[in-house]
Design an enzyme around this catalytic site. Structure first.
Site, PDB file in Angstrom:
ATOM      1  N   LYS A 158       0.831  -1.202   0.000  1.00  0.00           N
ATOM      2  CA  LYS A 158       0.000   0.000   0.000  1.00  0.00           C
ATOM      3  C   LYS A 158       0.866   1.253   0.000  1.00  0.00           C
ATOM      4  O   LYS A 158       0.628   2.197  -0.755  1.00  0.00           O
ATOM      5  CB  LYS A 158      -0.910  -0.008   1.226  1.00  0.00           C
ATOM      6  N   ASN A 159       1.878   1.270   0.867  1.00  0.00           N
ATOM      7  CA  ASN A 159       2.687   2.467   1.044  1.00  0.00           C
ATOM      8  C   ASN A 159       3.642   2.720  -0.114  1.00  0.00           C
ATOM      9  O   ASN A 159       4.356   3.719  -0.118  1.00  0.00           O
ATOM     10  CB  ASN A 159       3.470   2.394   2.352  1.00  0.00           C
ATOM     11  N   ARG A 185      -4.556  10.073   3.257  1.00  0.00           N
ATOM     12  CA  ARG A 185      -3.391  10.912   3.524  1.00  0.00           C
ATOM     13  C   ARG A 185      -2.375  10.881   2.379  1.00  0.00           C
ATOM     14  O   ARG A 185      -1.658  11.862   2.151  1.00  0.00           O
ATOM     15  CB  ARG A 185      -2.718  10.483   4.826  1.00  0.00           C
ATOM     16  N   ASP A 209      -5.630   8.178   8.340  1.00  0.00           N
ATOM     17  CA  ASP A 209      -5.747   7.678   9.706  1.00  0.00           C
ATOM     18  C   ASP A 209      -5.526   8.790  10.725  1.00  0.00           C
ATOM     19  O   ASP A 209      -4.740   9.706  10.519  1.00  0.00           O
ATOM     20  CB  ASP A 209      -4.702   6.585   9.953  1.00  0.00           C
ATOM     21  N   ASP A 266       4.183   1.154  12.220  1.00  0.00           N
ATOM     22  CA  ASP A 266       3.081   0.318  11.728  1.00  0.00           C
ATOM     23  C   ASP A 266       3.132  -1.101  12.300  1.00  0.00           C
ATOM     24  O   ASP A 266       2.115  -1.794  12.319  1.00  0.00           O
ATOM     25  CB  ASP A 266       3.099   0.254  10.195  1.00  0.00           C
TER      26      ASP A 266
END
Length: 430
Positions: free
Chosen positions: A34-35, A105, A129, A319
């Site tokens: 995802k990141n 974000r 988040d 995380d």
């Protein structure tokens, strides 16, 4: 009045129901990160043409970023599972509207590409988040050093620069987002930009390799000093790129194996991206080996408590922390976890306490006294990683654990329920 319309009930939000039922066993596949993929998607703003991304996770945030890019002028299609095609039409509108930006974000990552390509940008302040203040002052200061002028008004950030120029930039903290934005901005800037104390996460390396494949000139990828020589836009071209695997998803399956006393092959996991975490997991009693396909993990004894502190990469990522605290909650002994990055990120502790975890927090620290077994209860996911930790906790609990706030999990996990079902978890989505 139409009776059939009156009879329609609003849909109940989804929940995940977990029943602790013993060790997990089998093979689980880790999708792309995802990141990384969200940042790769934003980078397609830099030049016209059709980009192809593979190993793309099927997560809600990809769809949200696709909507945002469509509003800017980049069209997204999904020709097959795990694949995206992003077509930059060349008709770029340097405005990121509030109703899309506030949902994610990672929308801040359009700032650098839009400013360097268009010379202007109007961006609503990003959402995502909620776990403490994460200001964008480092992004702004770096771009100002490259010649940008900023104005904040009515919830929007506006920036202008006829053409950005190279600059020597030193970060006080290795910010991932600021590193990404300045990298992409510097690609089309006039001259050479040096970024000292740059973030070194694998996702930064993935972005750097993506940019170089497009025609950018970047030295020092994977190190704390990046040197970017600006090129003309005509020197860039679209590429096909395989997204780096998601180390946070990989850690989630390792944690699930750990708390259930199981044995898993985590295919696609990159041990070289998780070195310090794997060392700490080994300290807790996990047997971990690297294979040609990923990571093999087994947990044939109760976990041992350890002390852990979060730090920028290659340290323990923030995380990972909800997963670590969940593992410590059923480990033998007392462990102390120190959060050095986001002080507000302990909200999920109250949910773990509902499951019987003995966790006490004070400032940046959590003291976790392990118990033999958690007890199922209704809990809530407050953010993506905390939600995944609730699922892992449910696997370690007697009885039924029902998790609400599942939309958070959907933002970052590709079929978490299905993948756990395949290795023996008693889990369902309702």
């Amino acid at each position: 009045m139409n009776a059939s319309v009156d009879a329609i009930e609003p849909l109940e939000p989804a929940t995940i129901v977990v029943r602790g039922n013993g060790p997990l066993a089998g093979t689980v596949h880790v999708p792309g990160a995802k990141n990384s993929v969200l940042k790769l998607m934003a980078t397609t703003i830099l030049c016209d043409g059709a980009f192809e991304l593979t190993n793309v996770p099927d997560i809600a945030d990809v769809a949200i970023m696709g909507d945002l890019l469509a509003a800017i002028g980049v069209e997204m299609t999904r020709p097959a599972a795990g694949e995206l095609v992003l077509v930059n039409t060349g008709r770029i509108t340097p405005v990121a509207p509030y109703e899309l930006v506030e949902r994610i974000r990672a929308s801040i990552n359009v700032l650098g590409p839009l400013l360097t390509r268009c010379g202007e940008v109007r961006l609503s302040m990003p959402g995502g988040d909620d776990f403490g203040a994460r200001p964008i002052d480092m992004h702004v200061a770096g771009l100002e050093a490259m010649g940008a002028e900023f104005k904040f008004s009515h919830g929007y950030l506006e920036a202008r620069a006829d053409r950005l120029h190279g600059a020597d930039i030193a970060f006080e903290f290795p910010s991932v987002g600021a590193t990404e934005n300045l990298m992409t901005a510097a690609v089309l800037a006039d001259g050479v930009t040096t970024i000292d104390n740059a973030a070194r996460e694998p996702e930064i390396t993935d972005l750097g390799e993506f940019l170089v494949a497009m025609g950018a000139k970047i030295d020092g990828i994977g190190t704390s000093t990046l040197v970017i020589e600006g090129v003309d836009q005509s020197d860039l071209h679209p590429v096909r790129h395989h997204t780096v695997p998601d180390r946070i998803q990989a850690a989630t399956y390792l944690a699930a194996c750990a708390v259930t006393g199981g044995e898993l092959d985590v295919v696609g996991a990159r041990a070289d991206h998780m070195t310090m975490l794997l060392d700490r997991f080994a300290n807790m009693g996990l047997e971990i080996t690297t294979t040609d396909l990923g990571i093999h993990v087994s947990a044939d004894q109760r976990l041992r408590s350890i002390d852990v502190a979060t730090l920028p990469y290659p340290g323990i990522a923030t995380d990972y922390k909800p997963l670590i605290i969940t593992m410590l909650a059923v480990a033998d002994g007392v462990g102390i976890v120190t959060e050095n990055l986001y002080p507000g990120r302990f909200r999920y502790v109250e949910e773990l306490q509902r499951l019987g975890a003995d966790v006490r927090t004070s400032g940046h620290h959590a003291v976790v006294r392990g118990v033999p077994r958690l007890s199922g209860a209704p809990v809530k996911a407050h953010d993506i990683r905390a939600g995944a930790a609730m699922v892992v906790a449910g696997l370690a609990a007697e009885g039924v654990t029902t998790i609400s706030g599942v939309h958070h999990i959907d933002r970052g996990y590709d079929d978490l329920v299905g993948r756990l079902q395949q290795v023996g978890a008693d889990i369902e989505r309702r």
